[in-house]
Write a protein that holds these residues in place. Sequence first.
Motif, PDB file in Angstrom:
ATOM      1  N   ASP A  39     -10.673  20.245  -9.323  1.00  0.00           N
ATOM      2  CA  ASP A  39      -9.992  19.739  -8.123  1.00  0.00           C
ATOM      3  C   ASP A  39     -10.054  20.712  -6.958  1.00  0.00           C
ATOM      4  O   ASP A  39      -9.048  21.017  -6.308  1.00  0.00           O
ATOM      5  N   LEU A  40     -11.267  21.162  -6.645  1.00  0.00           N
ATOM      6  CA  LEU A  40     -11.454  22.059  -5.512  1.00  0.00           C
ATOM      7  C   LEU A  40     -11.935  21.337  -4.258  1.00  0.00           C
ATOM      8  O   LEU A  40     -12.063  21.955  -3.203  1.00  0.00           O
ATOM      9  N   ALA A  41     -12.243  20.057  -4.370  1.00  0.00           N
ATOM     10  CA  ALA A  41     -12.816  19.321  -3.238  1.00  0.00           C
ATOM     11  C   ALA A  41     -11.889  19.355  -2.035  1.00  0.00           C
ATOM     12  O   ALA A  41     -10.657  19.430  -2.161  1.00  0.00           O
ATOM     13  N   GLY A  42     -12.498  19.277  -0.856  1.00  0.00           N
ATOM     14  CA  GLY A  42     -11.729  19.300   0.383  1.00  0.00           C
ATOM     15  C   GLY A  42     -11.204  17.923   0.766  1.00  0.00           C
ATOM     16  O   GLY A  42     -11.449  16.923   0.084  1.00  0.00           O
ATOM     17  N   LEU A  43     -10.478  17.876   1.864  1.00  0.00           N
ATOM     18  CA  LEU A  43      -9.947  16.614   2.358  1.00  0.00           C
ATOM     19  C   LEU A  43     -11.084  15.727   2.850  1.00  0.00           C
ATOM     20  O   LEU A  43     -12.047  16.204   3.442  1.00  0.00           O
ATOM     21  N   PRO A  44     -10.991  14.419   2.622  1.00  0.00           N
ATOM     22  CA  PRO A  44     -12.059  13.529   3.080  1.00  0.00           C
ATOM     23  C   PRO A  44     -12.115  13.442   4.600  1.00  0.00           C
ATOM     24  O   PRO A  44     -11.113  13.615   5.289  1.00  0.00           O
ATOM     25  N   ALA A  45     -13.298  13.200   5.108  1.00  0.00           N
ATOM     26  CA  ALA A  45     -13.511  13.019   6.546  1.00  0.00           C
ATOM     27  C   ALA A  45     -14.746  12.140   6.724  1.00  0.00           C
ATOM     28  O   ALA A  45     -15.612  12.080   5.836  1.00  0.00           O
ATOM     29  N   GLN A  46     -14.810  11.454   7.846  1.00  0.00           N
ATOM     30  CA  GLN A  46     -15.910  10.535   8.104  1.00  0.00           C
ATOM     31  C   GLN A  46     -16.646  10.922   9.388  1.00  0.00           C
ATOM     32  O   GLN A  46     -16.093  11.600  10.259  1.00  0.00           O
TER      33      GLN A  46
END
Length: 538
Positions: A39-46
């Motif tokens: 669970d190291l993934a960053g915040l989602p962005a588009q």
Amino acid sequence: MHLHPPMPVRAAPLARLACRLLAWALAMLLTGCASLPPDLAGLPAQALPAVADAPLVRTARAAQPDAELSGFRLIPSGDYGLDARLALIARARQSLDVQYYHLETDATGLHFLRALRDAAARGVRVRLLLDDLYTGGDSALLDALAATPNLELRLYNPIPLRSPKVALRFAASLWHFDRLQRRMHNKLLVADGALAVAGGRNIGGRYFFQTAGENFLDLDVLVAGALLPRLGELFDRYWNSAHVVPLARLVAPDGDAAARQARFEALTDATHAPAPRPPPPNDMLGYAPVSQELQAGRLSLIWATAQAYADTPERAIGYQAQYGGVPLQDVDSVRYNLVEGIRRARTSVLLCSPYLVPGAHGLQVLREARARGAKVQLITNSLAASDEPFVHTAYRRYRAELVTLGVEIDEVSSRRVAGSPKLPLFGAAVGRLHTKTAVLDGELLFVGSLNFDPRSEQHNTEIGLFIRSRPLAAQMLRLAQVLREQGVWRVQAGADGALEWHGEDDGAPTVLHTEPDASWWDRLLLELVAPFTPEHML
């Protein structure tokens, strides 16, 4: 009293070596299970939508004749490829989405990073996504860059150990080797959702003809129009993947933001990252530099229909499409779509791949093309031109049969490709092929990052554009013809069936019976390692 006789003096170095090897092996056993927490993934962005009043958007839309068409311009010259990227970065006003397999921290790479920093300082949102394979020794530089407001840096499929030595990084996580050897090979830059550069070039001086030594002959394409939202969507798939991790979660920030920003400034000042030399007034296709065209508010583009594909980032864990547990062909993969294009070709196939290992399946596809009467031409590196000699050992397993099938094979000469004034690498010490392209039936053009080899098919992720345009295909065929006339050896079968290499040496026709331009040591080494080369890993 000794239990064993004393060791002779001459054997002491061997004993010390054995002890060191034993200690290294023990260390690897103890540390070879290094891993990262979940669970190291960053915040989602588009991807941000194109804003009508942004200069790049205005220029791109002014050139677009139809909302459903995409515009393209081939970029065969390295210095033009660098000029195009820097021009888009300098003129971006809203967003830059940047994705690369390898960013070398030479003067060219540092100048590129500084340009991204300057864009972020103007208020441009910069998303920089790098594969982690070669970043282990650049943690301090990247940490300093990541302190820039408006700029976020993420790494694909990170390796736990931060070290400049790739072999050591793998050794420290041996039990995760299968995951770690799966890399993101994509190359893409999208500016303001309006213009993009895609193709085969990484970031570094040797990809843009900025060095006097080794340089690569490669190909990019400038893209505008209807395909841009799709490219933004493909970038987002990676950016928001669970296998992509923000740098800050892998490297502890070294100092406060101001100190890190000052450090980046010092690392990338003019003494370390001088501006590249300006490109010549025209390239091989007669175009002016992209920077000049943008300055004039116009773009020379060829408009056509096109599709873009990228492999799933889930390849990091060996993802394979399946239904009910039965493996399926991944119809969205780049390799699948290129192979299907070759299957549909009826008259001609030109395939250019620096690392060419067709495998049994690829060989069968080419065999079927010849059986249909299609002309098949392959361009790849010779042994001397290749920077991956192990790949050459696998390629040559197929070479004789391809020649027997009537396939025309041209191998790039590292000496001739750098010695022809008609080619972009004229004057380089060593020239190597790095172009990944195909032309099918003279109307479908492929440009991307995919090599025709098992690594691109099974392990790495790739990106590819498929453009249906006879004018663009004709340009690529013209570029290939110049290369074939000026910088290659033609592989043919001699009267006795043995392979021969036909070309010119100082203007005189020459026929060679061994791998051209290669030393006897290169050829001997090839014979020694060939039986042990694992083809599926190449």
